[in-house]
Design a protein around this motif. Structure first.
Motif, PDB file in Angstrom:
ATOM      1  N   ILE A  32      29.605 -92.047 -50.938  1.00 27.83           N
ATOM      2  CA  ILE A  32      28.687 -91.413 -49.985  1.00 27.83           C
ATOM      3  C   ILE A  32      29.408 -91.166 -48.663  1.00 27.83           C
ATOM      4  O   ILE A  32      29.323 -90.069 -48.092  1.00 27.83           O
ATOM      5  CB  ILE A  32      27.428 -92.275 -49.766  1.00 27.83           C
ATOM      6  N   LEU A  33      30.124 -92.163 -48.168  1.00 26.51           N
ATOM      7  CA  LEU A  33      30.838 -92.004 -46.898  1.00 26.51           C
ATOM      8  C   LEU A  33      31.895 -90.919 -46.981  1.00 26.51           C
ATOM      9  O   LEU A  33      32.054 -90.132 -46.044  1.00 26.51           O
ATOM     10  CB  LEU A  33      31.462 -93.333 -46.473  1.00 26.51           C
ATOM     11  N   ARG A  34      32.608 -90.862 -48.091  1.00 25.72           N
ATOM     12  CA  ARG A  34      33.619 -89.797 -48.240  1.00 25.72           C
ATOM     13  C   ARG A  34      32.964 -88.418 -48.247  1.00 25.72           C
ATOM     14  O   ARG A  34      33.492 -87.477 -47.650  1.00 25.72           O
ATOM     15  CB  ARG A  34      34.415 -90.021 -49.522  1.00 25.72           C
ATOM     16  N   THR A  44      19.829 -85.842 -48.320  1.00 28.70           N
ATOM     17  CA  THR A  44      19.840 -86.779 -49.445  1.00 28.70           C
ATOM     18  C   THR A  44      19.650 -86.060 -50.772  1.00 28.70           C
ATOM     19  O   THR A  44      20.190 -86.482 -51.779  1.00 28.70           O
ATOM     20  CB  THR A  44      18.766 -87.864 -49.289  1.00 28.70           C
ATOM     21  N   GLY A  45      18.901 -84.992 -50.791  1.00 29.14           N
ATOM     22  CA  GLY A  45      18.704 -84.235 -52.025  1.00 29.14           C
ATOM     23  C   GLY A  45      20.010 -83.713 -52.582  1.00 29.14           C
ATOM     24  O   GLY A  45      20.208 -83.654 -53.785  1.00 29.14           O
ATOM     25  N   GLU A  46      20.926 -83.346 -51.729  1.00 20.88           N
ATOM     26  CA  GLU A  46      22.233 -82.877 -52.151  1.00 20.88           C
ATOM     27  C   GLU A  46      23.071 -84.014 -52.721  1.00 20.88           C
ATOM     28  O   GLU A  46      23.884 -83.816 -53.596  1.00 20.88           O
ATOM     29  CB  GLU A  46      22.960 -82.214 -50.986  1.00 20.88           C
ATOM     30  N   LEU A  47      22.874 -85.196 -52.214  1.00 16.58           N
ATOM     31  CA  LEU A  47      23.656 -86.335 -52.693  1.00 16.58           C
ATOM     32  C   LEU A  47      23.364 -86.638 -54.159  1.00 16.58           C
ATOM     33  O   LEU A  47      24.265 -86.984 -54.906  1.00 16.58           O
ATOM     34  CB  LEU A  47      23.386 -87.575 -51.834  1.00 16.58           C
ATOM     35  N   THR A  48      22.118 -86.492 -54.561  1.00 18.89           N
ATOM     36  CA  THR A  48      21.797 -86.774 -55.965  1.00 18.89           C
ATOM     37  C   THR A  48      22.409 -85.752 -56.902  1.00 18.89           C
ATOM     38  O   THR A  48      22.654 -86.054 -58.063  1.00 18.89           O
ATOM     39  CB  THR A  48      20.276 -86.841 -56.196  1.00 18.89           C
ATOM     40  N   SER A  49      22.694 -84.572 -56.413  1.00 18.52           N
ATOM     41  CA  SER A  49      23.380 -83.594 -57.265  1.00 18.52           C
ATOM     42  C   SER A  49      24.880 -83.876 -57.328  1.00 18.52           C
ATOM     43  O   SER A  49      25.544 -83.480 -58.282  1.00 18.52           O
ATOM     44  CB  SER A  49      23.122 -82.167 -56.768  1.00 18.52           C
ATOM     45  N   LEU A  50      25.407 -84.582 -56.322  1.00 16.12           N
ATOM     46  CA  LEU A  50      26.829 -84.913 -56.290  1.00 16.12           C
ATOM     47  C   LEU A  50      27.121 -86.288 -56.895  1.00 16.12           C
ATOM     48  O   LEU A  50      28.218 -86.536 -57.384  1.00 16.12           O
ATOM     49  CB  LEU A  50      27.339 -84.876 -54.848  1.00 16.12           C
ATOM     50  N   THR A  57      17.932 -95.074 -55.872  1.00 16.21           N
ATOM     51  CA  THR A  57      19.184 -95.838 -55.811  1.00 16.21           C
ATOM     52  C   THR A  57      20.053 -95.340 -54.665  1.00 16.21           C
ATOM     53  O   THR A  57      20.603 -96.135 -53.885  1.00 16.21           O
ATOM     54  CB  THR A  57      19.947 -95.739 -57.144  1.00 16.21           C
ATOM     55  N   ILE A  58      20.165 -94.032 -54.547  1.00 13.87           N
ATOM     56  CA  ILE A  58      20.929 -93.442 -53.442  1.00 13.87           C
ATOM     57  C   ILE A  58      20.317 -93.886 -52.107  1.00 13.87           C
ATOM     58  O   ILE A  58      21.028 -94.252 -51.177  1.00 13.87           O
ATOM     59  CB  ILE A  58      20.947 -91.894 -53.535  1.00 13.87           C
ATOM     60  N   SER A  59      18.999 -93.893 -52.035  1.00 16.65           N
ATOM     61  CA  SER A  59      18.316 -94.303 -50.803  1.00 16.65           C
ATOM     62  C   SER A  59      18.627 -95.744 -50.430  1.00 16.65           C
ATOM     63  O   SER A  59      18.797 -96.063 -49.248  1.00 16.65           O
ATOM     64  CB  SER A  59      16.801 -94.124 -50.942  1.00 16.65           C
TER      65      SER A  59
END
Length: 110
Positions: A32-34, A44-50, A57-59
């Motif tokens: 996530i930090l990278r 955050t929605g973009e993070l779940t696609s990545l 869990t991401i939250s």
């Protein structure tokens, strides 16, 4: 007499470094930090696609990074925007740099 951790006093930098190190203690948080470090901001929605994980869990991982002060968020319903907390990120880099430099110099003045 046996000593406990509560008997020892710690500097602010030692406590800060420990909090940051704990937050960095999971590979998902490193990922996530990278991702965030390479962008100005991220939803955050973009993070779940990545990162193929559940939003919940991401939250949880984002919460740990927020609590450590490594990221900051802005709520714009229905999304939350997260980005690197640049000032705290620089502080973390400096603290880790000082910590690891102690070994090279043959002594620690931290």
């Amino acid at each position: 007499m046996q000593r406990t951790l509560s008997d020892i006093s710690y500097t602010t930098d030692e406590v800060t470094l420990a909090v940051i190190a704990k937050a960095l203690g999971h590979p998902v948080r490193i990922k996530i930090l990278r991702l965030l470090a390479g962008e100005a901001c991220c939803f955050t929605g973009e993070l779940t696609s990545l990162i193929p994980m559940a939003q919940s869990t991401i939250s949880q991982h984002l919460k740990a990074l927020l609590e450590a002060g490594l990221i900051q968020g802005e709520i714009n319903p229905p999304k939350v925007k997260y980005c690197i907390h640049r000032e705290n990120w620089a502080k973390a880099q400096a603290l880790f740099g000082e910590f690891f430099a102690c070994e090279k110099s043959g002594g620690c003045n931290c």
